[in-house]
Design an enzyme around this catalytic site. Sequence first.
Site, PDB file in Angstrom:
ATOM      1  N   THR A  74       4.267   1.867   2.304  1.00  0.00           N
ATOM      2  CA  THR A  74       5.577   2.051   1.673  1.00  0.00           C
ATOM      3  C   THR A  74       6.330   3.215   2.320  1.00  0.00           C
ATOM      4  O   THR A  74       7.489   3.083   2.724  1.00  0.00           O
ATOM      5  CB  THR A  74       5.402   2.309   0.158  1.00  0.00           C
ATOM      6  OG1 THR A  74       4.823   1.148  -0.439  1.00  0.00           O
ATOM      7  CG2 THR A  74       6.734   2.628  -0.514  1.00  0.00           C
ATOM      8  N   GLY A 128       0.829  -1.199   0.000  1.00  0.00           N
ATOM      9  CA  GLY A 128       0.000   0.000   0.000  1.00  0.00           C
ATOM     10  C   GLY A 128       0.863   1.248   0.000  1.00  0.00           C
ATOM     11  O   GLY A 128       2.079   1.205   0.223  1.00  0.00           O
ATOM     12  N   CYS A 129       0.234   2.378  -0.248  1.00  0.00           N
ATOM     13  CA  CYS A 129       0.973   3.639  -0.370  1.00  0.00           C
ATOM     14  C   CYS A 129       1.495   4.108   0.987  1.00  0.00           C
ATOM     15  O   CYS A 129       2.694   4.354   1.153  1.00  0.00           O
ATOM     16  CB  CYS A 129       0.111   4.699  -1.038  1.00  0.00           C
ATOM     17  SG  CYS A 129      -1.548   4.858  -0.379  1.00  0.00           S
ATOM     18  N   TYR A 130       0.604   4.248   1.964  1.00  0.00           N
ATOM     19  CA  TYR A 130       1.078   4.622   3.298  1.00  0.00           C
ATOM     20  C   TYR A 130       2.118   3.623   3.807  1.00  0.00           C
ATOM     21  O   TYR A 130       3.172   4.028   4.321  1.00  0.00           O
ATOM     22  CB  TYR A 130      -0.082   4.673   4.292  1.00  0.00           C
ATOM     23  CG  TYR A 130      -1.028   5.847   4.195  1.00  0.00           C
ATOM     24  CD1 TYR A 130      -0.560   7.157   4.271  1.00  0.00           C
ATOM     25  CD2 TYR A 130      -2.389   5.650   4.064  1.00  0.00           C
ATOM     26  CE1 TYR A 130      -1.443   8.232   4.211  1.00  0.00           C
ATOM     27  CE2 TYR A 130      -3.282   6.724   3.998  1.00  0.00           C
ATOM     28  CZ  TYR A 130      -2.802   8.007   4.081  1.00  0.00           C
ATOM     29  OH  TYR A 130      -3.679   9.068   4.035  1.00  0.00           O
TER      30      TYR A 130
END
Lengths: 342, 342, 342, 342
Positions: free
Chosen positions: D152, D148-150
């Site tokens: 990472t 996921g973005c967060y």
Amino acid sequence: MIKVGIVGGTGYTGVELLRLLARHSGVKLQAVTSRKEAGMKVAEMYPSLRGWVDLAFSTPEEACLTECDVVFFATPNGIAMQQARELLNAGVKVIDLAADYRIKDLAEWSKWYGMQHASPELVEEAVYGLPEINRAAIKGARLIANPGCYPTAVQLGFLPLIEAGVIDTSSLIADCKSGVSGAGRKAELGALFSEAADNFKAYGVAGHRHLPEIRQGLARASGAPVGLTFVPHLTPLIRGIHATLYAKITKDVDLQALFEQRYQGEQFVDVLPAGSHPETRSVRGANICRIAVHRPQGGDTVVILSAIDNLVKGAAGQAVQNMNILFDLPEGTGLDVVPLLP
Amino acid sequence: MIKVGIVGGTGYTGVELLRLLARHSGVKLQAVTSRKEAGMKVAEMYPSLRGWVDLAFSTPEEACLTECDVVFFATPNGIAMQQARELLNAGVKVIDLAADYRIKDLAEWSKWYGMQHASPELVEEAVYGLPEINRAAIKGARLIANPGCYPTAVQLGFLPLIEAGVIDTSSLIADCKSGVSGAGRKAELGALFSEAADNFKAYGVAGHRHLPEIRQGLARASGAPVGLTFVPHLTPLIRGIHATLYAKITKDVDLQALFEQRYQGEQFVDVLPAGSHPETRSVRGANICRIAVHRPQGGDTVVILSAIDNLVKGAAGQAVQNMNILFDLPEGTGLDVVPLLP
Amino acid sequence: MIKVGIVGGTGYTGVELLRLLARHSGVKLQAVTSRKEAGMKVAEMYPSLRGWVDLAFSTPEEACLTECDVVFFATPNGIAMQQARELLNAGVKVIDLAADYRIKDLAEWSKWYGMQHASPELVEEAVYGLPEINRAAIKGARLIANPGCYPTAVQLGFLPLIEAGVIDTSSLIADCKSGVSGAGRKAELGALFSEAADNFKAYGVAGHRHLPEIRQGLARASGAPVGLTFVPHLTPLIRGIHATLYAKITKDVDLQALFEQRYQGEQFVDVLPAGSHPETRSVRGANICRIAVHRPQGGDTVVILSAIDNLVKGAAGQAVQNMNILFDLPEGTGLDVVPLLP
Amino acid sequence: MIKVGIVGGTGYTGVELLRLLARHSGVKLQAVTSRKEAGMKVAEMYPSLRGWVDLAFSTPEEACLTECDVVFFATPNGIAMQQARELLNAGVKVIDLAADYRIKDLAEWSKWYGMQHASPELVEEAVYGLPEINRAAIKGARLIANPGCYPTAVQLGFLPLIEAGVIDTSSLIADCKSGVSGAGRKAELGALFSEAADNFKAYGVAGHRHLPEIRQGLARASGAPVGLTFVPHLTPLIRGIHATLYAKITKDVDLQALFEQRYQGEQFVDVLPAGSHPETRSVRGANICRIAVHRPQGGDTVVILSAIDNLVKGAAGQAVQNMNILFDLPEGTGLDVVPLLP
């Protein structure tokens, strides 16, 4: 009618004072000074004020500020400390929206603001104008140090916890996000649209001028020094500050009730229902701090969300609130603005 | 106190009505309907109204709208045409912020709005609520068709020229730019932040619903049909419409004076000094249209710049202005909002 | 490898050149000058270039620009006119991204730019670098006047119509909207985030420096002077220009086919399918002009929509395209950037 | 050439994959599926891809995905878990950009995602695709769970500290800010321009789906469970995540050196010089995480600033990086994009 003067009316806190005072039923705007723009109609620079403010900018000399009842300094740091004395001597009340009188420790002030103080004897007299902790003192004051924008949002968020003694004050964290108007109306590269739009960044992590102000306020509430990590960020809003505050809970109390009780009767602090997330737009243009209390997953960390409009409750609105207190007007006079949403 | 009902209070024109009416000294807000949100506090959906609006949304049945003095329809097109009749019969004044009663030509209306009209007999009776051309008729009306946002900005810009007969009305150009709130509070892909931010585009060049409304208004002023090219654009603002209008001058007059005379005494139209460029932010949140007149390089093309807040002078503010006229209140009651700048 | 120098690399056109040249397979970046920032790593000022540009800014003296094959001037107006001569004498090709060599009429140039020209003898020699009309001349040139951003969008939109002789060129209208980066990386109040965000306005209606440039280009295509009303607007985008062009049709032709044929084979002009509305984000970061042709309601007014990224096809990208032509590289070398959407 | 299929190409991670793969020298794009848009040219929906992607969307049936070498799922959660099995059986590698295979604890996954897992037997096999900790395992994998973005941004920021055992892992704080594109291309009210622009808020403070993913990753690095408070915020950016991370230092080491050593040789993690503040725009459009390390006032709190583009290093770019590793291509193939600034 209270006769009002504004020193430095061309910046964002200046025009915001004008927006609020233009509709204030108890004041007469006497003068708005700007050495640089003297002679220009205020509404020529700010067409939003056409029909509301007919005054032109005047030089400080023309302005006869000593004939005012109250003078607001919407100036850069370092101006009010030179000019307040004369006004006070003439019986004029002074409200400084800059930082000149906020920090009691003169050495600390000089360190962060890079100047010698020009009127150190007034620093002790000055009353820190956060009405929610200092209302009585404000009432009798001659000189008000209007709080900074970050300090307002952070202190209002932490105060109930600190006053109640329910958190560990040795490692507080204040992760704060500000709109760009907080940088003022100055031609600086970093505040350009093409630099600040569609962009997010922290700044001043090593140290920001609002740190000592917040620490001073929290220490006063705590009765002892506090440990605080304060990280400001720039976010692409025009107006708005959002403080996300973290602390370790040391005593198990009903946090929601604690906040509701603390701010009961406060017209300009709004404790949201449990589970809420205040948005900056819900305070846009209005003199209000909205606060929500969270305890994620029932752990021992409390998370406070605190939102203000940096130009209103974080500056000009709070200054008008202070003026109302000073002159025994209903505290909300001239502050009956519904936030602009969307 | 005027008893006010709002049908459809969850959209942007609805919440804007609430923002303005909350501070209006002459009204009592009786009901705000929303079938979908019935029971929910208005201020729960719109925290900006906390402390200002204590009402909950109600179903139309609970709302007893027939007991109101006036009902605003802040609904999608096609609702007011079904419900106005019953309210009018009960003696309630109706102000429709949608398009149901704006176009006199029923066939034209059906073509652009894709519906059969449900109360064609009311279309003729309805008064087009642009006070600057229709004040007298509004005063005696039962049913007001509140103008569209683009039509307000464009008509106020062209009217002085057309009424004075100084331009060629066969090839008018209206290049208009709107903020995204004009699209309403509807979950549509094109209005997403990630689609509309940092982006600019024209839309509906082949034909937009506001075209027949503008043409009708300009033709009425002209006494003959006009030729109009209308190109709307979407610009990354929340609020604001900027119309840039072009026409060929056929008669050499003092254009600045023409506009100043035409709008002299109009509280909500502000003709700026020659050479000005109105900014949308200078009208943000306020019921005002600011206009500037240009004749570039002294040629034969006149360029009119006209700026409004689409939710205020382009919708809810104008609706309140119409209500004030209907009920013989000072026209500016409740509309004393200073534009929010910055 | 082509040895490239950049004079004035700290502004937006400078950093954009660096972004494009960093990935260009045929060049070696020799020097980027900035007297003020000399010694500072380029990537320190622009962290986006970390890993891509290892150079530091150098003084013009250190830069040894006469040893380059080509030098770009990404400077304010009035610099290239003083320095080009020496470089040309040394056999260096010069591409000026400023306006020094764009206007053939020296008096006209002086009037709009407020300076005497320092190298008038080079003005005639300079080739106007709009490849879509001037490719052959560019190939053999020593000195390229890279077009302005508005002029690129407007000329590419009008040219097919004018060359085909199907419109009335006496009353052309160009209603143009620009992102804020068009104002450059200069600390100016009007370009502040808090001034330009959530705001829309026209500016320079009385006259803008790009007017004579556009008129010159259109007149060249027309073979006779043209009548043009040009109104620029500032819109809260970082990048992007959208030109909405209006003209009266004098000859009934298939406009869509006309545009498609005119730009057939042009790699950097994209004629969209009939009925389209180009968005500025569809060209963000890329060297492309997207154009759509409309004839609303089948009337006699043609509406052209033309969108570019002002920093790419409107500045640095077009400059690289010109460099590729000058050095006989495939025209798209280094310009294979997919627009960034969303 | 690697034959590539994309399932669900109409969302933001889908179009971002297309942007990157369009210029990737080692792949052939076979099919992009969308049941809803089947038959429509991809470039009709995304004009930014005109000239770059000639494919039309196809139904999953037409797409013959089993003939691909690798298939990306750019779909909502819950799709890949149903379709991966068949592809793996056919020898196709699968990279899931959604959350189906990220959490090893099935009960935890079901709790946060509200579904039963359709292919639990594949969860254990799936390799978590964060190359900076899992490169070797990725190389040999069949099924990649793209982070996921967060997660990472947060993991890359905390990992060096946790691996080195220099912080107290019992009370980590991750204060994260995301652009609106993180919400996907879905017609939801909260993601409207008029809701999200000029606004800032926290959300999901009580619990966000990325919390268990981050906790799992940090626990793996730590060898023991960690205590984490994770507060996500929505900020008016299109692209970008900024994580501000706080931890108590337990061991006095050179933090800057620690980070530089940990990420030495990592092409897509950039440790900035001491004292830096990474801006989200410095990574806009590029597959890079920029990190800065701070220790304000020399206290015992470390502050890590970590910035990524949520659609690139936080989604599609990392997926391409994983594909490159899977197929033994140079890890940066197709990822040579210079960030777009301004």
